[in-house]
Scaffold this active site. Structure first.
Site, PDB file in Angstrom:
ATOM      1  CE  LYS A 188      -4.528   0.567   2.180  1.00  0.00           C
ATOM      2  NZ  LYS A 188      -5.339   0.298   3.363  1.00  0.00           N
ATOM      3  NE  ARG A 190     -16.664   4.938   7.493  1.00  0.00           N
ATOM      4  CZ  ARG A 190     -15.545   4.983   6.810  1.00  0.00           C
ATOM      5  NH1 ARG A 190     -15.017   6.139   6.489  1.00  0.00           N
ATOM      6  NH2 ARG A 190     -14.945   3.870   6.433  1.00  0.00           N
TER       7      ARG A 190
HETATM    8  P1  ADP Z   1      -8.819   0.489   7.148  1.00  0.00           P
HETATM    9  O1  ADP Z   1      -7.724   0.846   6.174  1.00  0.00           O
HETATM   10  O2  ADP Z   1      -8.584  -0.758   7.935  1.00  0.00           O
HETATM   11  O3  ADP Z   1     -10.242   0.607   6.620  1.00  0.00           O
HETATM   12  P2  ADP Z   1      -9.254   3.021   8.412  1.00  0.00           P
HETATM   13  O4  ADP Z   1      -8.185   3.836   9.055  1.00  0.00           O
HETATM   14  O5  ADP Z   1      -9.857   3.593   7.168  1.00  0.00           O
HETATM   15  O6  ADP Z   1      -8.649   1.605   8.227  1.00  0.00           O
HETATM   16  O7  ADP Z   1     -10.439   2.734   9.457  1.00  0.00           O
HETATM   17  C1  ADP Z   1     -10.249   2.064  10.672  1.00  0.00           C
HETATM   18  C2  ADP Z   1     -11.615   1.802  11.316  1.00  0.00           C
HETATM   19  O8  ADP Z   1     -12.264   3.041  11.583  1.00  0.00           O
HETATM   20  C3  ADP Z   1     -12.596   1.020  10.445  1.00  0.00           C
HETATM   21  O9  ADP Z   1     -13.364   0.180  11.265  1.00  0.00           O
HETATM   22  C4  ADP Z   1     -13.467   2.083   9.851  1.00  0.00           C
HETATM   23  O10 ADP Z   1     -14.753   1.576   9.518  1.00  0.00           O
HETATM   24  C5  ADP Z   1     -13.547   3.043  11.011  1.00  0.00           C
HETATM   25  N1  ADP Z   1     -13.878   4.402  10.579  1.00  0.00           N
HETATM   26  C6  ADP Z   1     -13.310   5.126   9.599  1.00  0.00           C
HETATM   27  N2  ADP Z   1     -13.888   6.346   9.481  1.00  0.00           N
HETATM   28  C7  ADP Z   1     -14.875   6.386  10.427  1.00  0.00           C
HETATM   29  C8  ADP Z   1     -15.866   7.360  10.800  1.00  0.00           C
HETATM   30  N3  ADP Z   1     -15.965   8.529  10.164  1.00  0.00           N
HETATM   31  N4  ADP Z   1     -16.711   7.039  11.807  1.00  0.00           N
HETATM   32  C9  ADP Z   1     -16.624   5.841  12.429  1.00  0.00           C
HETATM   33  N5  ADP Z   1     -15.737   4.875  12.113  1.00  0.00           N
HETATM   34  C10 ADP Z   1     -14.863   5.139  11.130  1.00  0.00           C
END
Ligand code: ADP
Length: 151
Positions: free
Chosen positions: A41, A90
């Site tokens: 990545k 979400r």
């Molecule tokens: P990944 O690359 O594993 O998806 P992220 O950093 O994008 O990692 O997200 C980590 C976690 O946080 C995941 O469970 C994702 O669904 C959650 N998440 C991301 N954005 C939000 C948000 N705005 N509100 C609640 N949960 C979130």
């Protein structure tokens, strides 16, 4: 001791992530925000930056730690003695995705329970992907990220 691991890319951490961790603090003795390193990545922020943003966000919350890991999340949970995996939801596509990961993780390590917390409505549209797009195009993303961090 109840230890939860909150795994993700956090590229960068957003107000949505911050809210999930803060709401989980009363549920666990310790929360490890675990920055996954996937060699295939390409990240926008270096792992040092992502780690510093998370540490700054939770500097006043002594039960929250930040660590980096590579490999399977369940293996890192075992290494850290975490019995819970924390994730945020979400929308229906998050649900479908989280459901498969949680069920596959459970098949591999039944002792580790996944705990899903629903996003607060005001943060449900926020994603790291969109924050990165705003930054790449010279916009101001401050309202979407924790107060403590300056992008
Ligand atoms: P990944 O690359 O594993 O998806 P992220 O950093 O994008 O990692 O997200 C980590 C976690 O946080 C995941 O469970 C994702 O669904 C959650 N998440 C991301 N954005 C939000 C948000 N705005 N509100 C609640 N949960 C979130």
């Amino acid at each position: 001791m109840k230890i939860a691991l909150f795994p993700g890319s956090f590229d960068p951490i957003t107000k949505g992530h911050e809210d999930i961790v803060k709401r989980a603090i009363p549920l666990f003795d310790k929360i490890i925000v675990a920055i996954g390193q996937n060699s295939s990545k390409i990240y926008h922020f270096t792992s040092e930056k992502r780690k510093a943003f998370i540490s700054d966000t939770f500097k006043n919350f002594p039960t929250v730690e930040v660590k980096e890991y590579s490999g399977l999340t369940v293996d890192f949970c075992k290494k850290e003695n975490a019995q819970y995996i924390l994730r945020g939801l979400r929308n229906p596509s998050d649900f479908e995705f989280e459901k498969s990961i949680a069920q596959m993780n459970r098949a591999m390590v039944p002792e580790i329970e996944t705990v899903l917390i629903l996003t607060a409505p005001e943060y449900s549209a926020i994603s790291s992907t969109i924050v990165r797009d705003i930054l790449k195009n010279g916009g101001n993303a401050r309202q979407f990220v924790p107060e403590a961090i300056l992008l």
